[in-house]
Design an enzyme around this catalytic site. Structure first.
Site, PDB file in Angstrom:
ATOM      1  N   ASP A 192       3.627  -0.341   2.044  1.00  0.00           N
ATOM      2  CA  ASP A 192       3.902  -1.056   3.292  1.00  0.00           C
ATOM      3  C   ASP A 192       5.363  -1.009   3.712  1.00  0.00           C
ATOM      4  O   ASP A 192       5.828  -1.851   4.458  1.00  0.00           O
ATOM      5  CB  ASP A 192       3.443  -2.514   3.164  1.00  0.00           C
ATOM      6  CG  ASP A 192       4.327  -3.301   2.220  1.00  0.00           C
ATOM      7  OD1 ASP A 192       4.784  -2.710   1.221  1.00  0.00           O
ATOM      8  OD2 ASP A 192       4.567  -4.487   2.484  1.00  0.00           O
ATOM      9  N   GLU A 193       6.090  -0.029   3.221  1.00  0.00           N
ATOM     10  CA  GLU A 193       7.509   0.023   3.547  1.00  0.00           C
ATOM     11  C   GLU A 193       7.955   1.481   3.577  1.00  0.00           C
ATOM     12  O   GLU A 193       7.549   2.258   2.718  1.00  0.00           O
ATOM     13  CB  GLU A 193       8.290  -0.709   2.443  1.00  0.00           C
ATOM     14  CG  GLU A 193       9.532  -1.399   2.924  1.00  0.00           C
ATOM     15  CD  GLU A 193      10.186  -2.207   1.805  1.00  0.00           C
ATOM     16  OE1 GLU A 193      11.271  -2.713   2.040  1.00  0.00           O
ATOM     17  OE2 GLU A 193       9.608  -2.312   0.704  1.00  0.00           O
TER      18      GLU A 193
END
Lengths: 367, 343
Positions: free
Chosen positions: B94-95
């Site tokens: 998620d990054e």
């Protein structure tokens, strides 16, 4: 037990059996030597539960027969330090063993002979005879390729293969393999293969003299025994399956090099100085009539030497651990060696020229 | 992404929106991955043990992970990124860092591109994300945390120094608890405290990290966004339901790990140069050991684990891990016998 014996008569068997005895052992009695006296002979036994060594001496005088165990290393040191040709009196007195010679007197601790561990009873199923020289040659030409403390425990030893007319030894550490064979008469009726543990192999080399006296090799299901005039050596076998050497003998190598052994060995030794200390890799560039050996290390130092060899054919570049090559050349007995190669990912087959008694396989390195 | 796993779960099950939730293991020994903002108000944090979280927030609902779902949404988001640039460096599911220097959309304005990406993510996934926009990876990463959730923080070149000077040192990625304490011992708590020191002084005191600190407090970060990070190691590990003794590490247990490792090794398919093992003890202290070896060998791993356990004989074992490393060392001794590695 009470005997009189000369220093020399006592020292010889004691030296032999102490090889099996470890100085510091969790079981105290395993640091001791077992001494058993009959009217005709004194028998010495040492064991570490894997290997057992028995040697005998003729005593000067047996006053009383008997059996006892005493610390092996201490008795050995005492015996060795006495003047040559000393007469030694050895007498068990209560819980002590008293050693007297001239004006010296020593009192050693003892443990009862009945507590001394025996290698479990075994009977040899078969036996062959060969000379000390032949057995030594078999072991000496191959022992350096045995693995040491490998997780594949069956490689930490030497494979003995017995056939009707032949005895063969094989050792391998997974990177290289050494094989030697000797013809025998009256061999086994059926083929047998056993693995002798590494420690026992090294002990046999230490013990065995190099002459043509005949020895007996007994083979049981879990033990082998060497009987000869100086000693009886028994060892447990490694329980495991040794890899099949036939599968790894290179087939179809089309590049055969013939070269002078000493010259080649010296080239390898010089070039190895600047090889990577950890991996010991050297590069071999083969072309018509020439073998170029080179090495470099992480410090960016380089060594290169060209050797004249007998070769015609395609060029090839291949890497090897130089220590493996030097080991092989050290153990080949002829002055000329034959090296057979296929490609840079296939093993090398190395033999003495016109000498079928031993052969060596070395896997290459990716450099 | 804003509390990614928790946000996904709330999207899947809207009833969870108004209760404190966390995603992770709901067993006696479970650990949380993420929690929603409601749960965070109670002090629930990621990497916290489920037990502790429950103490802080008794009504906390702990939801088991659905890794494949998170992965598929993550791929969806990565597809969105690709419409703007190919220079994408994922840090986790998620990054990611995106280098949009060569992106000509919106007149090349990174701020507008970032805003558009956030909008697009929301439109396609219903999830919110936060962005940091600046001149390098360090500032962008720190800035991305500034206006969470669903926000953006832009640090233009002329504001970089001012921005950094206001930061506590712990905001610098790589400064963990230990480093924080070391710095504190020198009276350093904020980035501005680091400024008087020369690069040599910091290098001597803190090694490589010192040099990096010197650069960071000046807003310097030369690291490129790179989209092909080579894995240096591959490993698998397992945590036990109950702490065990090293003698209980048996062939069956190792075989299971080995099967998992092999599945991943097949994907990597790179020449192995070393073996690694890891033990986490009952007091959460981890020890690792590695050895140079040209192929995977389970027996050797087992031996190394036993060796490692000897370092702390009184402690039981909470976790074991095995893995391989891929070094630059290309030198490799070939084997005579095909390696029956897991035999």
């Amino acid at each position: 037990m009470h005997i009189i014996i000369s220093k020399e008569a006592l020292l010889r068997p004691l030296t032999l059996v102490s090889g099996a005895i470890e100085r510091k052992h969790t079981l105290p009695i395993l640091s001791n030597v077992l001494i058993e006296t009959s009217l005709e002979e004194v028998k010495f036994t040492g064991t570490d539960m894997e290997v057992e060594l028995v040697a005998s001496a003729v005593p000067g005088n047996v006053i009383q027969a008997g059996a006892i165990t005493v610390p092996a290393k201490k008795l050995f040191d005492i015996c060795r330090s006495l003047p040559d040709n000393s007469e030694i009196e050895f007498k068990v007195d209560g819980h002590s063993a008293v050693v007297k010679s001239g004006k010296s007197k020593f009192s050693l601790s003892t443990l009862p002979a009945s507590d001394y561990p025996n290698l479990e009873e075994w009977s040899s199923s078969e036996k062959i005879e060969l000379t000390r020289h032949a057995l030594r040659a078999l072991i000496e030409s191959t022992h350096f390729s045995m693995a040491n403390q490998d997780v594949r425990y069956y490689l930490n030893g030497m494979s003995f293969e017995l056939e009707p007319n032949l005895i063969r030894t094989v050792s391998t550490d997974g990177h290289r393999l050494a094989l030697a064979q000797q013809p025998i008469v009256n061999g086994l009726t059926e083929q047998r293969q056993v693995i002798v543990p590494r420690k026992a192999v090294l002990e046999i080399i230490r013990l065995l003299e190099d002459d043509d006296a005949v020895i007996q090799l007994h083979i049981g299901s879990n033990h082998i025994r060497i009987e000869e005039q100086n000693f009886i050596f028994t060892t447990k076998l490694v329980d495991g399956r040794f890899p099949d050497y036939r599968r790894v003998l290179p087939q179809g190598g089309d590049k055969t090099i013939v070269a002078d052994k000493s010259m080649l060995k010296e080239v390898f030794q010089r070039v190895s100085i600047l090889s990577n200390e950890k991996f010991k890799g050297v590069r071999l560039n083969l072309s018509n009539g020439e073998l170029l050996v080179s090495a470099n290390n992480p410090e960016q130092e380089q060594a290169e030497e060209s050797a004249i060899v007998d070769y015609t054919g395609d060029s090839l570049e291949i890497g090897f651990n130089v220590s493996y090559m030097i080991d092989v050349l050290n153990n080949i007995k002829t002055d000329t060696v034959k090296i057979m190669l296929a490609d840079s990912n296939s093993s090398a087959l190395i033999e003495g020229y016109d000498d079928g008694s031993s052969l060596y396989v070395v896997m290459p390195m990716k450099l | 992404m804003d509390c990614y796993y928790a946000a996904v779960e709330m999207r899947e099950n809207p009833e969870l929106k108004n209760v404190p939730i966390a995603v992770g293991g709901d067993t006696e020994r479970g650990v949380l991955c993420t929690s929603n903002y409601l749960a965070r108000q109670y002090g629930v944090r990621s990497a916290m043990s489920s037990r502790k979280a429950k103490l802080l927030c008794p009504e906390l609902q702990i939801i088991p992970m659905q890794m494949s779902l998170y992965k598929s949404i993550s791929n969806q988001i990565r597809d969105i990124f690709r419409q703007y640039t190919d220079l994408i460096e994922p840090l986790s599911l998620d990054e990611a860092y995106l280098d949009v220097s060569d992106c000509s959309l919106f007149g090349g304005s990174a701020t507008l591109i970032a805003q558009d990406i956030l909008n697009e993510i929301f439109k396609q996934t219903g999830l919110t994300a936060s962005a940091g926009v600046s001149v390098n990876k360090f500032i962008a990463k720190v800035a991305s945390d500034f206006n969470k959730p669903n926000g953006m923080c832009v640090v233009p070149p002329h504001k970089v120094i001012e921005f950094v000077q206001k930061l506590p040192v712990k905001a610098i990625p790589g400064v963990g608890k230990v480093m924080q304490q070391k710095l504190k011992d020198f009276g350093i708590e904020n980035c501005i405290d680091l400024e008087p020191f020369t690069i040599t002084e910091l290098g001597q005191k803190f090694g490589k990290m010192g040099v990096s600190l010197f650069n960071r407090v000046r807003g310097i970060d030369e690291r490129q966004v790179c989209n092909h990070r080579e894995a240096k190691t591959t490993s698998v590990e397992t945590t036990f339901e109950q702490d065990i003794k090293i003698e209980q590490v048996n062939a069956e247990l190792l075989d299971k790990l080995s099967i998992r490792l092999h599945a991943r090794l097949e994907k990597e398919n790179k020449p192995i140069t070393k073996l690694q093992v890891k033990l986490k003890f009952d007091d959460f202290i981890s020890k690792t050991k590695e050895t140079q070896h040209g192929h995977f060998n389970l027996d050797l791993c087992h031996e190394m684990l036993v060796e490692l356990a000897k370092q702390r004989p009184v402690h039981k074992i909470r976790l074991i891990g095995i893995g391989v490393g891929y070094g630059k060392e290309a030198i490799q001794q070939m084997q005579l016998f095909e390696q029956a590695s897991s035999a």
